[in-house]
Design an enzyme around this catalytic site. Structure first.
Site, PDB file in Angstrom:
ATOM      1  N   ALA A   3      -5.608   0.769  -5.675  1.00 31.84           N
ATOM      2  CA  ALA A   3      -5.536  -0.308  -6.252  1.00 31.84           C
ATOM      3  C   ALA A   3      -4.339  -1.179  -4.813  1.00 31.84           C
ATOM      4  O   ALA A   3      -4.136  -1.967  -4.979  1.00 31.84           O
ATOM      5  CB  ALA A   3      -4.683   0.006  -7.566  1.00 31.84           C
ATOM      6  N   LEU A   5      -5.921  -2.109  -1.047  1.00 28.56           N
ATOM      7  CA  LEU A   5      -6.771  -3.414  -2.071  1.00 28.56           C
ATOM      8  C   LEU A   5      -6.071  -4.291  -1.964  1.00 28.56           C
ATOM      9  O   LEU A   5      -6.515  -5.632  -1.114  1.00 28.56           O
ATOM     10  CB  LEU A   5      -7.438  -3.577  -3.353  1.00 28.56           C
ATOM     11  CG  LEU A   5      -8.696  -4.562  -3.906  1.00 28.56           C
ATOM     12  CD1 LEU A   5      -9.442  -4.431  -2.830  1.00 28.56           C
ATOM     13  CD2 LEU A   5      -8.665  -3.909  -5.170  1.00 28.56           C
ATOM     14  N   TYR A   6      -5.002  -4.592  -2.758  1.00 28.20           N
ATOM     15  CA  TYR A   6      -3.959  -5.191  -2.828  1.00 28.20           C
ATOM     16  C   TYR A   6      -3.437  -5.709  -1.433  1.00 28.20           C
ATOM     17  O   TYR A   6      -3.096  -7.513  -0.790  1.00 28.20           O
ATOM     18  CB  TYR A   6      -2.627  -5.213  -3.663  1.00 28.20           C
ATOM     19  CG  TYR A   6      -3.354  -5.544  -4.603  1.00 28.20           C
ATOM     20  CD1 TYR A   6      -4.852  -5.809  -5.027  1.00 28.20           C
ATOM     21  CD2 TYR A   6      -2.587  -4.370  -5.892  1.00 28.20           C
ATOM     22  CE1 TYR A   6      -4.635  -5.686  -6.383  1.00 28.20           C
ATOM     23  CE2 TYR A   6      -2.847  -4.573  -7.135  1.00 28.20           C
ATOM     24  CZ  TYR A   6      -4.164  -4.980  -7.924  1.00 28.20           C
ATOM     25  OH  TYR A   6      -4.838  -4.887  -8.745  1.00 28.20           O
ATOM     26  N   ARG A   7      -2.928  -4.896  -0.699  1.00 29.75           N
ATOM     27  CA  ARG A   7      -2.603  -4.874   0.809  1.00 29.75           C
ATOM     28  C   ARG A   7      -3.474  -5.331   1.823  1.00 29.75           C
ATOM     29  O   ARG A   7      -3.313  -5.819   3.013  1.00 29.75           O
ATOM     30  CB  ARG A   7      -2.095  -3.381   0.942  1.00 29.75           C
ATOM     31  CG  ARG A   7      -0.288  -3.458   0.675  1.00 29.75           C
ATOM     32  CD  ARG A   7       0.586  -3.707   0.515  1.00 29.75           C
ATOM     33  NE  ARG A   7       1.606  -3.667   0.286  1.00 29.75           N
ATOM     34  CZ  ARG A   7       2.678  -3.963  -0.325  1.00 29.75           C
ATOM     35  NH1 ARG A   7       2.457  -5.290   0.079  1.00 29.75           N
ATOM     36  NH2 ARG A   7       4.139  -3.012  -0.630  1.00 29.75           N
TER      37      ARG A   7
END
Length: 189
Positions: A144, A147-149
């Site tokens: 997660a 992914l966000y980075r």
């Protein structure tokens, strides 16, 4: 795998599947899942609601994501609002699309579904910014967080504790819209 846009009615109609995927992805106990069922159904009626789902060829739900425009009086929005200084409130919470849930069944993780769902969701989102919260974790080990980075999310709050949950969370944000992909192909010389 087929990625589809869902209406509020689609999400509510598949609520049992949504709650099951949510429970598998988060590892929550069944008593907590029953409480989430009501919240999720209520979220589908919020202004700016958008949802996407990943369906197998048989129509089984492999993952989903949804969000809506944040506003005062909404629990998550108000918790984050109180934790931010006035400049950060203005920057992040003015016309903000909140990514409320983004989950993929554990057996389907690691194949790009989360990235496709997030791209699709943010591509149809209203707002000038987007925020989400995720449990604190090792950023290199957590799918997660990675992914966000990759999507350009930056720290808004770290080690934030929401009432009723003993885990610390990161609140992450980025500007909208997403940049359009470059489709011009390689430059010729």
């Amino acid at each position: 795998m087929r990625l589809v846009r869902w209406t509020p009615e689609d999400l509510v109609r598949r609520l049992d599947d949504v709650v099951a995927v949510y429970g598998e992805a988060m590892g929550y106990r069944s008593d907590l899942l029953e409480a989430r069922r009501g919240y999720i159904a209520t979220h589908a009626r919020r202004p700016g609601f958008r949802a996407v789902a990943s369906l197998t060829s048989e129509g089984h739900l492999a993952g989903f994501g949804y969000g809506y425009l944040g506003a005062g009086g909404q629990w998550w929005h108000d918790q984050v609002y109180r934790a931010l200084d006035p400049d950060a409130r203005q920057r992040w919470l003015t016309h903000c699309f909140e990514v409320v849930e983004l989950h993929v069944r554990p057996p389907a993780q690691g194949h790009g579904l989360g990235a496709r769902q997030l791209t699709a969701l943010l591509s149809i989102a209203e707002g000038g910014t987007t925020l989400l919260s995720t449990p604190e974790a090792d950023e290199q080990a957590s799918r997660a967080w990675r992914l966000y980075r990759r999507f350009g999310f930056v720290d808004v709050l770290r080690h934030f504790r929401f009432p009723g949950d003993e885990r610390p969370f990161g609140v992450l944000g980025r500007d909208l819209p997403l940049p359009r992909p470059d489709t011009s192909g390689p430059a010729s010389s």
